[in-house]
Design a protein around this motif. Structure first.
Motif, PDB file in Angstrom:
ATOM      1  N   ILE A   1     -22.771  34.695  23.324  1.00  0.00           N
ATOM      2  CA  ILE A   1     -23.296  34.387  21.991  1.00  0.00           C
ATOM      3  C   ILE A   1     -23.555  35.694  21.241  1.00  0.00           C
ATOM      4  N   THR A   2     -24.127  36.662  21.925  1.00  0.00           N
ATOM      5  CA  THR A   2     -24.422  37.970  21.315  1.00  0.00           C
ATOM      6  C   THR A   2     -23.140  38.671  20.867  1.00  0.00           C
ATOM      7  N   LYS A   3     -22.085  38.620  21.679  1.00  0.00           N
ATOM      8  CA  LYS A   3     -20.804  39.247  21.304  1.00  0.00           C
ATOM      9  C   LYS A   3     -20.258  38.647  20.009  1.00  0.00           C
ATOM     10  N   ILE A   4     -20.301  37.337  19.911  1.00  0.00           N
ATOM     11  CA  ILE A   4     -19.772  36.664  18.721  1.00  0.00           C
ATOM     12  C   ILE A   4     -20.672  36.938  17.517  1.00  0.00           C
ATOM     13  N   LYS A   5     -21.970  36.903  17.729  1.00  0.00           N
ATOM     14  CA  LYS A   5     -22.933  37.150  16.637  1.00  0.00           C
ATOM     15  C   LYS A   5     -22.803  38.570  16.103  1.00  0.00           C
ATOM     16  N   THR A   6     -22.564  39.525  16.991  1.00  0.00           N
ATOM     17  CA  THR A   6     -22.380  40.915  16.563  1.00  0.00           C
ATOM     18  C   THR A   6     -21.172  41.029  15.646  1.00  0.00           C
ATOM     19  N   LYS A   7     -20.082  40.377  15.998  1.00  0.00           N
ATOM     20  CA  LYS A   7     -18.886  40.390  15.149  1.00  0.00           C
ATOM     21  C   LYS A   7     -19.181  39.710  13.814  1.00  0.00           C
ATOM     22  N   TYR A   8     -19.815  38.564  13.860  1.00  0.00           N
ATOM     23  CA  TYR A   8     -20.173  37.841  12.643  1.00  0.00           C
ATOM     24  C   TYR A   8     -21.041  38.709  11.729  1.00  0.00           C
ATOM     25  N   ASP A   9     -22.050  39.339  12.296  1.00  0.00           N
ATOM     26  CA  ASP A   9     -22.976  40.170  11.519  1.00  0.00           C
ATOM     27  C   ASP A   9     -22.292  41.370  10.861  1.00  0.00           C
ATOM     28  N   SER A  10     -21.161  41.809  11.414  1.00  0.00           N
ATOM     29  CA  SER A  10     -20.455  42.961  10.836  1.00  0.00           C
ATOM     30  C   SER A  10     -19.827  42.618   9.482  1.00  0.00           C
ATOM     31  N   ASP A  11     -19.557  41.330   9.229  1.00  0.00           N
ATOM     32  CA  ASP A  11     -19.020  40.890   7.942  1.00  0.00           C
ATOM     33  C   ASP A  11     -19.113  39.357   7.871  1.00  0.00           C
ATOM     34  N   PRO A  12     -20.307  38.846   7.550  1.00  0.00           N
ATOM     35  CA  PRO A  12     -20.522  37.384   7.561  1.00  0.00           C
ATOM     36  C   PRO A  12     -19.550  36.590   6.688  1.00  0.00           C
ATOM     37  N   ARG A  13     -19.119  37.152   5.603  1.00  0.00           N
ATOM     38  CA  ARG A  13     -18.200  36.426   4.719  1.00  0.00           C
ATOM     39  C   ARG A  13     -16.808  36.325   5.349  1.00  0.00           C
ATOM     40  N   ALA A  14     -16.342  37.421   5.922  1.00  0.00           N
ATOM     41  CA  ALA A  14     -15.004  37.432   6.528  1.00  0.00           C
ATOM     42  C   ALA A  14     -14.951  36.624   7.818  1.00  0.00           C
ATOM     43  N   TYR A  15     -16.078  36.557   8.528  1.00  0.00           N
ATOM     44  CA  TYR A  15     -16.106  35.909   9.837  1.00  0.00           C
ATOM     45  C   TYR A  15     -16.962  34.645   9.836  1.00  0.00           C
ATOM     46  N   ASP A  16     -16.892  33.896   8.746  1.00  0.00           N
ATOM     47  CA  ASP A  16     -17.737  32.703   8.633  1.00  0.00           C
ATOM     48  C   ASP A  16     -17.278  31.546   9.514  1.00  0.00           C
ATOM     49  N   THR A  17     -16.053  31.620  10.060  1.00  0.00           N
ATOM     50  CA  THR A  17     -15.618  30.612  11.032  1.00  0.00           C
ATOM     51  C   THR A  17     -15.167  31.307  12.314  1.00  0.00           C
ATOM     52  N   LEU A  18     -15.250  30.572  13.395  1.00  0.00           N
ATOM     53  CA  LEU A  18     -14.821  31.107  14.694  1.00  0.00           C
ATOM     54  C   LEU A  18     -13.338  31.460  14.663  1.00  0.00           C
ATOM     55  N   GLN A  19     -12.562  30.619  14.005  1.00  0.00           N
ATOM     56  CA  GLN A  19     -11.128  30.848  13.940  1.00  0.00           C
ATOM     57  C   GLN A  19     -10.805  32.147  13.199  1.00  0.00           C
ATOM     58  N   LYS A  20     -11.544  32.453  12.147  1.00  0.00           N
ATOM     59  CA  LYS A  20     -11.311  33.694  11.402  1.00  0.00           C
ATOM     60  C   LYS A  20     -11.601  34.919  12.267  1.00  0.00           C
ATOM     61  N   ILE A  21     -12.605  34.822  13.109  1.00  0.00           N
ATOM     62  CA  ILE A  21     -12.909  35.936  14.027  1.00  0.00           C
ATOM     63  C   ILE A  21     -11.740  36.169  14.972  1.00  0.00           C
ATOM     64  N   VAL A  22     -11.270  35.104  15.593  1.00  0.00           N
ATOM     65  CA  VAL A  22     -10.183  35.221  16.567  1.00  0.00           C
ATOM     66  C   VAL A  22      -8.907  35.723  15.897  1.00  0.00           C
ATOM     67  N   LEU A  23      -8.586  35.189  14.729  1.00  0.00           N
ATOM     68  CA  LEU A  23      -7.380  35.621  14.009  1.00  0.00           C
ATOM     69  C   LEU A  23      -7.465  37.095  13.620  1.00  0.00           C
ATOM     70  N   ALA A  24      -8.635  37.540  13.184  1.00  0.00           N
ATOM     71  CA  ALA A  24      -8.802  38.955  12.810  1.00  0.00           C
ATOM     72  C   ALA A  24      -8.668  39.857  14.037  1.00  0.00           C
ATOM     73  N   GLU A  25      -9.255  39.450  15.147  1.00  0.00           N
ATOM     74  CA  GLU A  25      -9.184  40.272  16.356  1.00  0.00           C
ATOM     75  C   GLU A  25      -7.788  40.266  16.981  1.00  0.00           C
ATOM     76  N   ALA A  26      -7.011  39.233  16.724  1.00  0.00           N
ATOM     77  CA  ALA A  26      -5.652  39.166  17.273  1.00  0.00           C
ATOM     78  C   ALA A  26      -4.789  40.318  16.751  1.00  0.00           C
ATOM     79  N   GLU A  27      -5.197  40.876  15.618  1.00  0.00           N
ATOM     80  CA  GLU A  27      -4.462  41.978  14.998  1.00  0.00           C
ATOM     81  C   GLU A  27      -4.949  43.342  15.487  1.00  0.00           C
TER      82      GLU A  27
END
Length: 198
Positions: A58-84
């Protein structure tokens, strides 16, 4: 009177927003924290490794979310961004959180469906179908030993419900909603092969 699961949960899985962009990151994490609180209510050493792993993820995901809440507002957006990128910390965290939640959902659903089955049996069967394939011999042994300390069925339901008669129906709704979200995440991970190399 000790707090029940419903008293401690800040967001239920059935209240997590799912849009065309994906599953709300912050709402999903709030709901996942409810599972951690479930293990707190049990106060059972048997679940410490699962609880600890979920909290870390949970902390790992929250840390990513907190780095840019608008860009990472969904779980899928986090995964897609990290895939790059080479850094897939949140993607890996979500993968392992998903697996821990699958264990919990499967065990609770099984236990709710089988009125006579003890919790340790339900969790062991769920472990065999979820996490066991990813663990080494020592972790498998530790899980088996931990199940010996699992609370009995009656104590478990009394602790999470506070004796309320309709609490099993609420728990079943919570588990089914969790499973619906997990099914969406499983399809997403499979279609994009996002679990490869993790």
């Amino acid at each position: 009177m000790a707090p029940t699961l419903e008293d401690l949960i800040t967001r239920r899985f059935q209240d997590v927003t799912v849009s065309s962009d994906g599953i709300s990151t912050i709402e999903f994490l709030e709901a996942a924290e409810g599972v951690v609180k479930l293990f707190d209510i049990l106060d059972a050493a048997a679940f410490y490794p699962v609880k600890s792993d979920m909290t870390t993820n949970i902390t790992k995901i929250k840390t990513k979310y907190d780095s840019d809440p608008r860009a990472y507002d969904t779980l899928q957006k986090i995964v897609l961004a990290e895939a790059e990128t080479k850094d897939r910390t949140a993607t890996q965290g979500l993968l392992w959180l998903k697996r821990g939640l699958e264990l919990t959902a499967m065990a609770l659903k099984r236990n709710l469906d089988n009125n006579e089955e003890e919790l340790s049996v339900s969790f062991t069967k769920a472990y065999d179908n979820t996490l066991k394939q990813f663990h080494n011999f020592f972790v498998k042994k530790a899980f088996s030993l931990a199940m010996l300390a699992c609370p009995d069925r009656k104590s478990f339901y009394l602790k999470i419900s506070g004796g309320k008669e309709d609490s099993n129906l609420h728990l079943l709704e919570w588990v089914n909603s969790l499973q619906d979200i997990l099914n969406q995440l499983n399809i997403f991970y499979t279609q994009g092969s996002y679990d490869k190399g993790l």
